[in-house]
Design an enzyme around this catalytic site. Structure first.
Site, PDB file in Angstrom:
ATOM      1  N   GLY A   8     -17.212   5.276   3.572  1.00 24.01           N
ATOM      2  CA  GLY A   8     -16.569   5.359   2.264  1.00 24.01           C
ATOM      3  C   GLY A   8     -16.579   4.001   1.586  1.00 24.01           C
ATOM      4  O   GLY A   8     -17.331   3.095   1.977  1.00 24.01           O
ATOM      5  N   ILE A  18     -14.389   1.630   1.713  1.00 28.34           N
ATOM      6  CA  ILE A  18     -14.015   0.569   2.651  1.00 28.34           C
ATOM      7  C   ILE A  18     -15.196   0.200   3.529  1.00 28.34           C
ATOM      8  O   ILE A  18     -15.508  -0.979   3.736  1.00 28.34           O
ATOM      9  CB  ILE A  18     -12.815   1.010   3.515  1.00 28.34           C
ATOM     10  CG1 ILE A  18     -11.551   1.092   2.671  1.00 28.34           C
ATOM     11  CG2 ILE A  18     -12.593   0.046   4.679  1.00 28.34           C
ATOM     12  CD1 ILE A  18     -10.321   1.528   3.437  1.00 28.34           C
ATOM     13  N   CYS A  42      -3.473  -1.591   3.628  1.00 29.53           N
ATOM     14  CA  CYS A  42      -3.738  -2.631   2.625  1.00 29.53           C
ATOM     15  C   CYS A  42      -2.427  -3.162   2.052  1.00 29.53           C
ATOM     16  O   CYS A  42      -2.275  -4.366   1.834  1.00 29.53           O
ATOM     17  CB  CYS A  42      -4.646  -2.092   1.531  1.00 29.53           C
ATOM     18  SG  CYS A  42      -4.077  -0.559   0.751  1.00 29.53           S
ATOM     19  N   ASN A  49      -7.102  -3.628  -2.967  1.00 32.49           N
ATOM     20  CA  ASN A  49      -6.558  -3.013  -1.755  1.00 32.49           C
ATOM     21  C   ASN A  49      -7.597  -2.959  -0.651  1.00 32.49           C
ATOM     22  O   ASN A  49      -7.288  -3.181   0.528  1.00 32.49           O
ATOM     23  CB  ASN A  49      -6.009  -1.616  -2.062  1.00 32.49           C
ATOM     24  CG  ASN A  49      -7.003  -0.727  -2.795  1.00 32.49           C
ATOM     25  OD1 ASN A  49      -7.752  -1.181  -3.663  1.00 32.49           O
ATOM     26  ND2 ASN A  49      -6.995   0.545  -2.473  1.00 32.49           N
TER      27      ASN A  49
END
Length: 288
Positions: free
Chosen positions: A14, A16, A127, A267
């Site tokens: 994803g 991240i 985060c 984040n």
């Protein structure tokens, strides 16, 4: 082992995972061996392929079929992480968990990062935890918090499917970690996912109630905590500090610095920056 880079894998493709892959590619200490997703047709794996990463579909099974790696970043989801850890434990790889579980040793680099090299299973909280805990821990060294409230606001575009599915775990895990690092008996965490346009930066507002607050040193305490975080998350900035009558309010914003995610996705940037720093510490320990 001199000159040998530490082999790492990213489990999860994803937003991240793709930002992690870019950060690892920039590291002189780490060698990105594999990016693993669930679906071979996923946008994330296509993007990883465009970055010249070796990719595989099939999740944890695909990762375990690879020759051994030294560090695994789990950027999947909280519901899957327990199984991932149980299957990775025997490989001897260090596992850095970026999902909001309550498994493993909780590490916040600027607070207890020195403990990471002794841990095989590292928990990065969330985060919001990575943004709030450095400041809250520093404040807790100078007062006795009785109540802490943390409100995290992130752009809708930076909250993927796994983040939305794991919101309950995100809140519970962040609250538990804040209690552990501050000693506050009562902690409340709230999360807002904002659809505003233009997308807002990741913002964390902290309120601390303590009867013994001395307002004068608070700005310097917060500034020092922020400076330590900027060593691995350069976009971390304190936007306001106020202290009076037993109450401290601190607001911070985090902007992303990578090219694969937008600037408002701070984040992702802060937790990934923490993850890569800890992997590099493991790499340094291996060479020693």
């Amino acid at each position: 082992m001199a000159g040998e880079r530490t082999r790492v894998a990213v489990l999860g493709a994803g937003l991240i995972g793709i930002d992690l892959a870019e950060k690892v590619q920039r590291s002189r200490a780490l060698d990105l061996a594999l990016v693993v997703g669930r679906d071979s047709d996923s946008l994330g794996l296509r993007r990883a392929g465009e970055m010249m990463c070796v990719t595989a579909a099939g999740g944890i099974d695909a990762l375990l079929a690879l020759a051994p790696v030294d560090v695994v970043f789990d950027a999947s989801n909280a519901d899957a992480h327990a199984e991932h850890w149980s299957r990775l434990r025997e490989t001897g790889a260090a596992v850095i968990d970026l999902t909001p579980t309550q498994l493993g040793t909780v590490i916040v680099p600027s607070v207890n990062g020195h403990q990471a090299v002794a841990c095989q299973h590292i928990n990065l909280v969330s985060c919001g935890g990575q943004a709030a805990i450095p400041v809250l821990h520093a404040l807790a060294q100078h007062c006795s918090p009785q109540y802490i409230e943390v409100v995290c606001t992130g752009a809708s575009a930076s909250a993927g499917r796994a983040t939305r599915l794991n919101l309950d775990q995100y809140i519970a895990t962040t609250q538990t970690a804040i209690r552990a690092f501050t000693g506050a008996p009562e902690v409340k965490v709230m999360v807002n996912i904002s659809p505003a346009r233009p997308a807002p930066p990741f913002r964390v507002v902290m309120t601390v109630l303590a009867p013994d607050i001395r307002p004068e040193p608070i700005p310097a305490i917060v500034a020092a905590a922020a400076e330590a975080v900027r060593s691995y998350a350069p976009g971390f900035a304190v936007t306001s500090v106020a202290a009076r009558d037993g109450r401290i309010c601190v607001a911070v914003e985090v902007t992303a610095c990578g090219s694969r995610i937008p600037r408002h996705a701070g984040n992702l940037d802060i937790i990934n920056g923490a993850a890569v720093l800890l992997a590099e510490q493991h790499a340094a320990a291996r060479t020693r």
